[in-house]
Structures are given as C-alpha cells and as structure tokens.
Design a protein around this motif. Structure first.
Motif, PDB file in Angstrom:
ATOM      1  N   UNK A 222      31.446  59.049  38.107  1.00 39.70           N
ATOM      2  CA  UNK A 222      32.672  58.345  38.495  1.00 39.70           C
ATOM      3  C   UNK A 222      33.796  59.368  38.599  1.00 39.70           C
ATOM      4  N   UNK A 223      34.451  59.493  39.739  1.00 34.80           N
ATOM      5  CA  UNK A 223      35.487  60.522  39.893  1.00 34.80           C
ATOM      6  C   UNK A 223      36.809  60.126  39.251  1.00 34.80           C
ATOM      7  N   UNK A 224      37.606  61.129  38.929  1.00 28.22           N
ATOM      8  CA  UNK A 224      38.953  60.871  38.418  1.00 28.22           C
ATOM      9  C   UNK A 224      39.013  60.778  36.906  1.00 28.22           C
ATOM     10  N   UNK A 225      39.950  59.960  36.428  1.00 27.48           N
ATOM     11  CA  UNK A 225      40.206  59.819  34.990  1.00 27.48           C
ATOM     12  C   UNK A 225      39.594  58.536  34.470  1.00 27.48           C
ATOM     13  N   UNK A 226      38.941  58.624  33.325  1.00 26.12           N
ATOM     14  CA  UNK A 226      38.312  57.470  32.686  1.00 26.12           C
ATOM     15  C   UNK A 226      38.687  57.478  31.207  1.00 26.12           C
ATOM     16  N   UNK A 227      39.089  56.324  30.687  1.00 20.07           N
ATOM     17  CA  UNK A 227      39.329  56.201  29.258  1.00 20.07           C
ATOM     18  C   UNK A 227      38.071  55.652  28.588  1.00 20.07           C
ATOM     19  N   UNK A 228      37.712  56.219  27.442  1.00 20.54           N
ATOM     20  CA  UNK A 228      36.506  55.783  26.739  1.00 20.54           C
ATOM     21  C   UNK A 228      36.754  55.800  25.236  1.00 20.54           C
ATOM     22  N   UNK A 229      36.958  54.615  24.681  1.00 20.17           N
ATOM     23  CA  UNK A 229      37.125  54.442  23.240  1.00 20.17           C
ATOM     24  C   UNK A 229      36.369  53.191  22.825  1.00 20.17           C
ATOM     25  N   UNK A 230      36.196  53.008  21.531  1.00 20.42           N
ATOM     26  CA  UNK A 230      35.622  51.757  21.054  1.00 20.42           C
ATOM     27  C   UNK A 230      36.614  50.615  21.296  1.00 20.42           C
ATOM     28  N   UNK A 231      36.092  49.401  21.340  1.00 20.98           N
ATOM     29  CA  UNK A 231      36.936  48.224  21.538  1.00 20.98           C
ATOM     30  C   UNK A 231      37.700  47.904  20.251  1.00 20.98           C
ATOM     31  N   UNK A 232      38.809  47.193  20.416  1.00 17.47           N
ATOM     32  CA  UNK A 232      39.606  46.791  19.262  1.00 17.47           C
ATOM     33  C   UNK A 232      40.574  47.880  18.844  1.00 17.47           C
ATOM     34  N   UNK A 233      41.480  47.517  17.970  1.00 15.91           N
ATOM     35  CA  UNK A 233      42.510  48.453  17.541  1.00 15.91           C
ATOM     36  C   UNK A 233      42.752  48.330  16.046  1.00 15.91           C
ATOM     37  N   UNK A 234      43.352  49.369  15.480  1.00 16.56           N
ATOM     38  CA  UNK A 234      43.641  49.384  14.049  1.00 16.56           C
ATOM     39  C   UNK A 234      44.735  50.397  13.789  1.00 16.56           C
ATOM     40  N   UNK A 235      45.368  50.282  12.645  1.00 15.58           N
ATOM     41  CA  UNK A 235      46.234  51.348  12.160  1.00 15.58           C
ATOM     42  C   UNK A 235      45.373  52.297  11.336  1.00 15.58           C
ATOM     43  N   UNK A 236      45.922  53.452  11.013  1.00 18.12           N
ATOM     44  CA  UNK A 236      45.170  54.384  10.165  1.00 18.12           C
ATOM     45  C   UNK A 236      44.855  53.742   8.815  1.00 18.12           C
ATOM     46  N   UNK A 237      45.789  52.957   8.295  1.00 21.66           N
ATOM     47  CA  UNK A 237      45.570  52.274   7.013  1.00 21.66           C
ATOM     48  C   UNK A 237      44.423  51.273   7.127  1.00 21.66           C
ATOM     49  N   UNK A 238      44.411  50.504   8.212  1.00 21.94           N
ATOM     50  CA  UNK A 238      43.333  49.534   8.408  1.00 21.94           C
ATOM     51  C   UNK A 238      41.986  50.229   8.598  1.00 21.94           C
TER      52      UNK A 238
ATOM     53  N   UNK B 283      45.063  69.046  34.531  1.00 25.68           N
ATOM     54  CA  UNK B 283      45.548  69.437  35.866  1.00 25.68           C
ATOM     55  C   UNK B 283      44.766  70.625  36.408  1.00 25.68           C
ATOM     56  N   UNK B 284      44.347  71.520  35.532  1.00 26.14           N
ATOM     57  CA  UNK B 284      43.522  72.648  35.962  1.00 26.14           C
ATOM     58  C   UNK B 284      42.172  72.161  36.485  1.00 26.14           C
ATOM     59  N   UNK B 285      41.609  71.182  35.808  1.00 27.37           N
ATOM     60  CA  UNK B 285      40.332  70.593  36.256  1.00 27.37           C
ATOM     61  C   UNK B 285      40.520  69.952  37.627  1.00 27.37           C
ATOM     62  N   UNK B 286      41.588  69.175  37.782  1.00 25.34           N
ATOM     63  CA  UNK B 286      41.853  68.513  39.051  1.00 25.34           C
ATOM     64  C   UNK B 286      42.069  69.509  40.178  1.00 25.34           C
ATOM     65  N   UNK B 287      42.679  70.644  39.871  1.00 26.13           N
ATOM     66  CA  UNK B 287      42.994  71.648  40.883  1.00 26.13           C
ATOM     67  C   UNK B 287      41.778  72.469  41.291  1.00 26.13           C
ATOM     68  N   UNK B 288      40.956  72.836  40.328  1.00 22.11           N
ATOM     69  CA  UNK B 288      39.910  73.824  40.586  1.00 22.11           C
ATOM     70  C   UNK B 288      38.508  73.242  40.786  1.00 22.11           C
ATOM     71  N   UNK B 289      38.299  71.973  40.450  1.00 20.48           N
ATOM     72  CA  UNK B 289      36.955  71.405  40.584  1.00 20.48           C
ATOM     73  C   UNK B 289      37.050  69.960  41.075  1.00 20.48           C
ATOM     74  N   UNK B 290      36.989  69.745  42.383  1.00 19.53           N
ATOM     75  CA  UNK B 290      37.117  68.384  42.917  1.00 19.53           C
ATOM     76  C   UNK B 290      36.098  67.399  42.364  1.00 19.53           C
ATOM     77  N   UNK B 291      34.890  67.876  42.066  1.00 18.37           N
ATOM     78  CA  UNK B 291      33.841  66.973  41.581  1.00 18.37           C
ATOM     79  C   UNK B 291      33.904  66.913  40.056  1.00 18.37           C
ATOM     80  N   UNK B 292      34.752  65.993  39.557  1.00 22.46           N
ATOM     81  CA  UNK B 292      34.976  65.939  38.120  1.00 22.46           C
ATOM     82  C   UNK B 292      35.233  64.523  37.636  1.00 22.46           C
ATOM     83  N   UNK B 293      35.024  64.344  36.328  1.00 26.36           N
ATOM     84  CA  UNK B 293      35.487  63.172  35.608  1.00 26.36           C
ATOM     85  C   UNK B 293      36.229  63.670  34.383  1.00 26.36           C
ATOM     86  N   UNK B 294      37.469  63.238  34.213  1.00 23.73           N
ATOM     87  CA  UNK B 294      38.238  63.553  33.010  1.00 23.73           C
ATOM     88  C   UNK B 294      38.160  62.336  32.098  1.00 23.73           C
TER      89      UNK B 294
END
Length: 285
Positions: free
Chosen positions: A200-216, A132-143
């Motif tokens: 790209x402005x705003x919020x972006x999610x970036x993770x590897x594809x697929x899912x696992x449990x910690x055990x997996x 929220x601080x990033x969004x408030x104080x720096x319009x040109x951002x990607x989170x």
C-alpha cells in the motif's frame, strides 16, 4: 521474499524476524551495517538483493534527542535518506517505521494519515525529516506510523513498569493526562507482513485498537502480572521531561481500513496475549 530489516536487533526487528520465518530475512544492524554510512549500507543491500526493506533503525531515545540534536538527525533523517536511496537503487519496496511524535498532540481527536504533521520535539522533527527523505528518494514506499510500542525483551514503558512493580517502595506516580494506543510489536508485525504483501503506497497508521492513558496502561499491566505496588495518577506537569510528550498520541487507522487491511487487536487483548511471554521475551512453559 527476500526481506532486509534495518535495526533488526531492536525490539520490533526481533519480532519481525520471528514473524517472517517463511521469508529469507537479513538483519542489517550495528556494528556490521551502519545506516548513516551510505556505501556500507549499499554494499549490504546489493549483496543480499532484497525485494522488501523494512526500515526499523532509529534513534528513539526521545529525551536524548533533545540534547543530541545532530545525532538524532544523522540517524533518523540522513540514515533514512540512505536507506531510501539504497532501496530505490535495489528496486526494493521500502516500509519505513515512523511515529506519533510527528504530531504535536494538541488535536482533540485521533490523528489520521492526512493530518498535517507539526512535531514539537527534536525526535519528532528528525523522524518527520526521515519521512520526507523516504518520500523524496524512494517512490515505492509505505511509511508506517505507530505509537506506544512494547514487545519481548524491550526496552519499553511496559518493561519499566514490570521492573518498578517488582520493587518495593512508595506509590508509583504515572501520568494520567496523555492519551495513546498501547501497541504490541506482534500486532504491528502482523500489519507489516500484510503491507509487505499488498504494498500500500503512502502513509499508513498502525496501532492497536482502543485508547488509554499511561496510568491506565500501567494499571492493566499490574493487574495482568499480579503486581501489588500502589499506582497513583499524576499530571504531565508533575513529571517534567526534557522533551514534551504529546497529550494526544492517538492514531486513526484510516488508510489501513480503506485499503481493506487486517483488523488490529484491541490493546487489552494484545497485552493479555503478550502475558504468555516472560520478562526476557521467551515463551512460558
């Protein structure tokens, strides 16, 4: 481009420094640069004149945040506000790294960028305050929110498993009822390099594809590294921690997809690629 990286000595920062060799990079990290001191930070930013700031610096010790609440907010919230102000004054594009912990993990599907955050830990709350601080104080951002990160040199879950896996002892109990997206710093750095160019402005999610449990995830680590110490799945209740872990840390990369961003590697593929590095993060001969 001229790129300043806060927390550049950390796991992701080190990977970015290797990845961005075509650019002029300045590492801004302790003890030379403290993001909680605005004037000190501004001096570094003004002296370098970056076009892009990648904000990696954070207090990421999730359990420690529960007992060191003020420090967590000082670094993750106030520190991020200082970085955002400095980026705005320098007219630099800000890419701020955030986390899956801004969600409570109760949803039964992966979280996308427009889901409403509801953090259940001090770490998540302080990181959301930083967003929220990033969004408030720096319009040109990607989170950029990421999750279950590992990379050369660590520290990370992977490095803990490698250490324990090389030790003799009874079966290791690993939580099997928390889902997430194991993600390498190299894969994330590739997405950040693209976002640095495309802005790209705003919020972006970036993770590897697929899912696992910690055990997996642990089982795949042991398989690739040839570790023979037995693994045993357990529940979250059997492994209590000061900070509650989200049962669901999965992040959907909706914005990255809609913006035409790069495809992220499947998590097993990324882990296999990481196997070419030894424990200290140096490439094997």
């Amino acid at each position: 481009m001229k790129v300043l990286i806060t927390g550049g000595k950390g796991m992701l920062g080190r990977t970015l420094c290797r990845r961005l060799v075509a650019h002029e990079v300045l590492v801004a990290d302790l003890p030379e640069v403290d993001i909680t001191h605005l004037r000190q930070l501004e001096e570094a930013v003004r002296g370098f004149g970056p076009e892009v700031i990648i904000h990696c610096a954070a207090m990421t010790a999730v359990d420690a945040c529960e007992s060191q609440v003020e420090l967590a907010y000082k670094v993750n919230a106030l520190g991020s506000a200082n970085v955002a102000v400095s980026a705005f004054r320098a007219r630099a594009w800000l890419i701020a790294i955030s986390t899956d912990y801004v969600f409570d993990g109760r949803l039964d599907r992966p979280y996308h960028e427009w889901d409403v955050p509801l953090p259940a830990t001090v770490y998540g709350q302080s990181k959301l305050a930083g967003e929220r601080a990033v969004q408030m104080h720096c319009p040109e951002h990607t989170i950029v929110r990421t999750a279950w990160l590992y990379g050369p040199g660590g520290p990370s879950f992977l490095h803990t498993m490698l250490k324990l896996g090389h030790e003799e002892g009874p079966s290791l109990k690993v939580v099997n009822d928390q889902l997430g997206n194991p993600t390498s710093t190299d894969a994330l750095a590739g997405a950040l390099a693209w976002l640095m160019e495309q802005r790209v402005p705003g919020i972006v999610h970036a993770t590897c594809e697929g899912e696992a449990t910690w055990y997996e995830f642990a089982r795949e680590i042991f398989k690739l590294w040839g570790l023979r110490r037995p693994l045993e799945p357990c529940t979250t209740r059997e492994f209590p921690r000061p900070a509650p872990r989200p049962a669901n840390s999965r992040l959907e990369k909706r914005v990255l997809r809609l913006a035409g961003g790069p495809e992220m590697p499947e998590w097993r593929e990324a882990l296999s690629s990481f196997r070419k590095f030894n424990f200290d993060g140096e490439i094997k001969n």
